[in-house]
Design a protein around this motif. Structure first.
Motif, PDB file in Angstrom:
ATOM      1  N   SER A   1       0.886  -1.494   0.003  1.00 21.14           N
ATOM      2  CA  SER A   1       0.022  -0.104   0.073  1.00 21.14           C
ATOM      3  C   SER A   1       0.882   1.400   0.233  1.00 21.14           C
ATOM      4  N   GLU A   2       2.137   1.167   0.865  1.00 20.71           N
ATOM      5  CA  GLU A   2       2.898   2.441   1.018  1.00 20.71           C
ATOM      6  C   GLU A   2       3.797   2.688  -0.282  1.00 20.71           C
ATOM      7  N   PHE A   3       4.248   1.621  -0.614  1.00 18.51           N
ATOM      8  CA  PHE A   3       5.503   1.659  -1.660  1.00 18.51           C
ATOM      9  C   PHE A   3       4.960   1.274  -3.133  1.00 18.51           C
ATOM     10  N   ASN A   4       4.106   0.559  -3.328  1.00 19.48           N
ATOM     11  CA  ASN A   4       3.355  -0.068  -4.600  1.00 19.48           C
ATOM     12  C   ASN A   4       4.466  -0.711  -5.093  1.00 19.48           C
ATOM     13  N   VAL A   5       5.217  -1.914  -4.383  1.00 19.67           N
ATOM     14  CA  VAL A   5       5.994  -2.723  -4.904  1.00 19.67           C
ATOM     15  C   VAL A   5       5.869  -3.973  -4.517  1.00 19.67           C
ATOM     16  N   PRO A   6       6.439  -5.043  -5.212  1.00 15.80           N
ATOM     17  CA  PRO A   6       5.969  -6.593  -4.892  1.00 15.80           C
ATOM     18  C   PRO A   6       6.072  -6.661  -3.483  1.00 15.80           C
ATOM     19  N   ALA A   7       5.046  -7.142  -2.620  1.00 14.40           N
ATOM     20  CA  ALA A   7       4.975  -7.374  -1.213  1.00 14.40           C
ATOM     21  C   ALA A   7       4.060  -8.649  -1.150  1.00 14.40           C
ATOM     22  N   GLN A   8       4.295  -9.774  -0.669  1.00 16.35           N
ATOM     23  CA  GLN A   8       3.606 -11.032  -0.733  1.00 16.35           C
ATOM     24  C   GLN A   8       4.090 -11.846   0.415  1.00 16.35           C
ATOM     25  N   THR A   9       2.938 -12.522   0.727  1.00 21.30           N
ATOM     26  CA  THR A   9       3.203 -13.675   1.744  1.00 21.30           C
ATOM     27  C   THR A   9       3.606 -14.814   1.567  1.00 21.30           C
ATOM     28  N   PHE A  10       4.474 -15.767   2.048  1.00 25.35           N
ATOM     29  CA  PHE A  10       4.412 -17.135   1.822  1.00 25.35           C
ATOM     30  C   PHE A  10       3.965 -17.960   3.050  1.00 25.35           C
ATOM     31  N   CYS A  11       3.332 -18.962   2.775  1.00 23.25           N
ATOM     32  CA  CYS A  11       2.523 -19.754   3.819  1.00 23.25           C
ATOM     33  C   CYS A  11       2.369 -21.113   3.526  1.00 23.25           C
ATOM     34  N   THR A  12       2.191 -22.098   4.501  1.00 20.22           N
ATOM     35  CA  THR A  12       1.867 -23.308   4.296  1.00 20.22           C
ATOM     36  C   THR A  12       0.612 -24.130   5.122  1.00 20.22           C
ATOM     37  N   PHE A  13      -0.100 -22.931   5.334  1.00 23.74           N
ATOM     38  CA  PHE A  13      -1.428 -23.274   5.988  1.00 23.74           C
ATOM     39  C   PHE A  13      -2.551 -23.137   5.211  1.00 23.74           C
ATOM     40  N   ASP A  14      -3.599 -23.925   4.966  1.00 16.34           N
ATOM     41  CA  ASP A  14      -4.587 -23.617   3.984  1.00 16.34           C
ATOM     42  C   ASP A  14      -5.870 -23.808   4.350  1.00 16.34           C
ATOM     43  N   PHE A  15      -6.106 -23.855   5.860  1.00 12.74           N
ATOM     44  CA  PHE A  15      -7.153 -24.082   6.349  1.00 12.74           C
ATOM     45  C   PHE A  15      -7.728 -25.497   6.409  1.00 12.74           C
ATOM     46  N   THR A  16      -7.017 -26.312   5.917  1.00 11.31           N
ATOM     47  CA  THR A  16      -7.397 -27.648   5.954  1.00 11.31           C
ATOM     48  C   THR A  16      -6.431 -28.600   6.664  1.00 11.31           C
ATOM     49  N   ASN A  17      -5.398 -28.021   6.900  1.00 15.26           N
ATOM     50  CA  ASN A  17      -4.219 -29.052   7.321  1.00 15.26           C
ATOM     51  C   ASN A  17      -3.945 -28.575   8.687  1.00 15.26           C
ATOM     52  N   PHE A  18      -4.513 -27.836   9.428  1.00 16.74           N
ATOM     53  CA  PHE A  18      -4.255 -27.499  10.717  1.00 16.74           C
ATOM     54  C   PHE A  18      -5.218 -26.887  11.426  1.00 16.74           C
ATOM     55  N   ASN A  19      -6.043 -27.392  12.533  1.00 14.40           N
ATOM     56  CA  ASN A  19      -7.376 -27.254  12.906  1.00 14.40           C
ATOM     57  C   ASN A  19      -7.341 -26.364  14.089  1.00 14.40           C
ATOM     58  N   HIS A  20      -6.348 -25.819  14.536  1.00 14.91           N
ATOM     59  CA  HIS A  20      -5.896 -24.868  15.621  1.00 14.91           C
ATOM     60  C   HIS A  20      -5.823 -23.393  15.493  1.00 14.91           C
ATOM     61  N   TYR A  21      -6.171 -22.747  14.333  1.00  9.35           N
ATOM     62  CA  TYR A  21      -5.842 -21.440  14.243  1.00  9.35           C
ATOM     63  C   TYR A  21      -6.865 -20.623  15.306  1.00  9.35           C
ATOM     64  N   HIS A  22      -6.262 -19.704  16.130  1.00  4.11           N
ATOM     65  CA  HIS A  22      -6.361 -18.716  16.901  1.00  4.11           C
ATOM     66  C   HIS A  22      -7.064 -19.699  18.046  1.00  4.11           C
ATOM     67  N   LYS A  23      -6.765 -20.628  18.403  1.00  2.00           N
ATOM     68  CA  LYS A  23      -6.963 -21.643  19.491  1.00  2.00           C
ATOM     69  C   LYS A  23      -5.912 -21.891  20.370  1.00  2.00           C
ATOM     70  N   VAL A  24      -6.185 -22.490  21.476  1.00  3.69           N
ATOM     71  CA  VAL A  24      -5.248 -22.957  22.550  1.00  3.69           C
ATOM     72  C   VAL A  24      -4.620 -24.027  22.057  1.00  3.69           C
ATOM     73  N   GLY A  25      -5.046 -24.738  21.222  1.00  2.00           N
ATOM     74  CA  GLY A  25      -4.436 -26.017  20.721  1.00  2.00           C
ATOM     75  C   GLY A  25      -3.199 -25.812  19.621  1.00  2.00           C
ATOM     76  N   ASP A  26      -3.020 -24.325  19.509  1.00  2.94           N
ATOM     77  CA  ASP A  26      -1.886 -24.066  18.487  1.00  2.94           C
ATOM     78  C   ASP A  26      -0.556 -24.159  19.208  1.00  2.94           C
ATOM     79  N   GLU A  27       0.012 -25.553  19.497  1.00  2.00           N
ATOM     80  CA  GLU A  27       0.945 -26.035  20.275  1.00  2.00           C
ATOM     81  C   GLU A  27       2.495 -26.354  19.409  1.00  2.00           C
ATOM     82  N   ASN A  28       3.382 -26.440  20.077  1.00  2.00           N
ATOM     83  CA  ASN A  28       4.726 -26.964  19.469  1.00  2.00           C
ATOM     84  C   ASN A  28       4.724 -28.422  18.972  1.00  2.00           C
TER      85      ASN A  28
END
Length: 355
Positions: A294-321
Motif C-alpha cells: 500500500s505504501e510503496f506499490n512494490v512487490p510485497a507478498q506472503t509465503f504460507c503453508t497453512f491452507d485452512f485444511t491442514n491445521f485445526n487450531h487457528y486462533h485456539k489454545v491448541g496451537d502448540e509446538n
C-alpha cells in the motif's frame, strides 16, 4: 598452492566437527578464493559490476544452504517463542516483551545490526508500549546496497482465551512463532555469510493480530524516510506442511506478480505454487505484506503453508509446538535461502508486479 591449501583446510574443518556457521564461513572464503576460476553470471555488461562487487555465483553455497538449518535449531527457537512462559505473546504484555528480548539477542549474536538507533521500533499507533524488532545486513555492492529487501513476520499472538481442557494459553506456535523462526534463521544465515548485494532488512512485527498495526507503522515510517524498497517477503504460518499439493508453499497475490516463478527458478524445484482459496479469501490483504504494498506499490507478498485444511487450531489454545513439524520448517528455511539470495543478488529487479 593456495587453492590446494584452502581445500585441505575446508576438509579438515568439516571432518573435525566444526560448527555449521564455521563450515559456511570457510565455504564462503573458499568460493571467494576461487572466484577467478568460477564462471560469471549475467550479461556481458553485468560482468564488470559482478567482478567489482566480488560476487559469488549462487551455486557456490549449495552445501551450506541445504544443511544450514535443522530440526534442533528450529526446535530451540520454537520451544521458547511458543512456550507457556510467554503467555500467548499478546501485544503490550510481559510475554511479548520476553519474545522481543529473545529476538533482539538473536540479532546481536548473529551479526544483524539495528536498522534504527536500536532494534526496537516503538509503535506510535498503539495505545500500549509495543515495538517491532528491526535489524539489517547491508549489501556488499556499492550501488545495489541502496536497494532494500524486507524479510518479515509477526511475532505477536492473541494471549489467553477461555479455558479449554485445562488450557487457556494461545501459544501461537504456527501463528506465528513459525514465521518468526524462519526469519531468525534467514537472518542467522545472512549474518554469517554476508554475501547479499542488496541490503536486507529483517523485521519482526508486533500487533499484527490487532489489525496489521506494527507493519503499518513500519511501512509508513520507512516510506517517510524514502527507503528504496525493491520487495517485501513475509512468512506466515509455515509450521506444518501442505497436504496433497505439488509445491511446498503458496504465495498470496500469486497472479499479481512473477514471484513464484522467480522463487522456483532459484530453488530449482517447485517450491511455490498457487492456492485458489488464498485468492478467494483475499489473503493478500490480510497479512503484514499488505501495508508495504500500500505504501510503496512494490512487490510485497506472503509465503504460507497453512491452507485452512491442514491445521485445526487457528486462533485456539491448541496451537502448540507438539503439532509443529520442525523438519518441514528447516526444509522451508533451507530452500528459501537461495531464493532470498538470488533476489538480493540479481543485477536487475526480476520481480515484476502486474499492475
Amino acid at each position: 598452492m593456495k587453492t590446494y591449501f584452502t581445500v585441505l583446510l575446508l576438509g579438515f574443518l568439516i571432518g573435525c566437527g566444526s560448527s555449521k556457521v564455521e563450515q559456511e564461513v570457510v565455504l564462503n572464503e573458499t568460493a571467494r578464493a576461487s572466484s577467478s576460476t568460477t564462471t560469471s553470471i549475467g550479461t556481458e555488461s553485468d560482468k564488470s559490476e559482478l567482478t567489482h562487487a566480488n560476487d559469488v555465483p549462487i551455486r557456490s553455497f549449495n552445501i551450506a544452504q541445504e544443511h544450514f538449518s535443522n530440526n534442533e535449531k528450529v526446535a530451540e527457537i520454537m520451544n521458547f517463542l511458543a512456550s507457556d512462559e510467554l503467555q500467548g505473546r499478546e501485544t503490550g504484555s510481559e510475554g511479548i516483551a520476553k519474545a522481543a528480548d529473545f529476538i533482539e539477542t538473536s540479532f546481536k549474536e548473529n551479526g544483524i545490526a539495528p536498522y534504527f538507533s536500536s532494534y526496537r521500533d516503538t509503535l506510535v499507533n498503539f495505545d500500549q508500549p509495543a515495538f517491532n524488532i528491526v535489524g539489517f545486513v547491508e549489501g556488499k555492492d556499492p550501488l545495489l546496497k541502496k536497494q532494500f529487501i524486507i524479510i518479515g513476520a509477526h511475532y505477536d499472538h492473541i494471549g489467553t482465551l477461555t479455558e479449554e481442557n485445562g488450557d487457556s494459553i494461545a501459544n501461537g506456535a504456527n501463528d506465528n512463532a513459525s514465521g518468526t523462526t524462519t526469519v531468525l534463521e534467514l537472518a542467522r544465515y545472512f549474518g554469517a555469510m554476508r554475501d547479499n548485494r542488496r541490503s536486507i532488512i529483517f523485521a519482526l512485527f508486533s500487533a499484527e493480530e490487532k489489525g496489521l498495526i506494527g507493519s503499518k507503522h513500519l511501512a509508513q515510517k520507512l516510506k517517510g524516510e524514502n527507503l528504496n524498497l525493491y520487495a517485501m517477503l513475509n512468512f506466515e504460518m509455515v509450521g506444518v506442511p501442505l497436504s496433497g499439493r505439488n509445491y511446498d508453499m503458496y504465495v498470496t497475490g500469486y497472479r499479481n506478480s512473477n514471484l513464484a516463478e522467480i522463487c522456483n527458478r532459484y530453488a530449482k524445484e517447485k517450491l511455490v505454487g498457487f492456492l485458489p482459496s488464498a485468492a478467494d479469501m483475499n489473503l493478500f490483504q490480510r497479512s503484514d505484506n499488505y501495508p508495504f504494498f500500500s505504501e510503496f506499490n512494490v512487490p510485497a507478498q506472503t509465503f504460507c503453508t497453512f491452507d485452512f485444511t491442514n491445521f485445526n487450531h487457528y486462533h485456539k489454545v491448541g496451537d502448540e509446538n507438539a503439532l509443529m513439524n520442525f523438519d518441514h520448517m528447516a526444509s522451508i528455511i533451507n530452500k528459501s535461502i537461495p531464493v532470498v539470495k538470488g533476489i538480493a543478488n540479481s543485477p536487475i529487479k526480476e520481480i515484476i508486479w502486474h499492475r
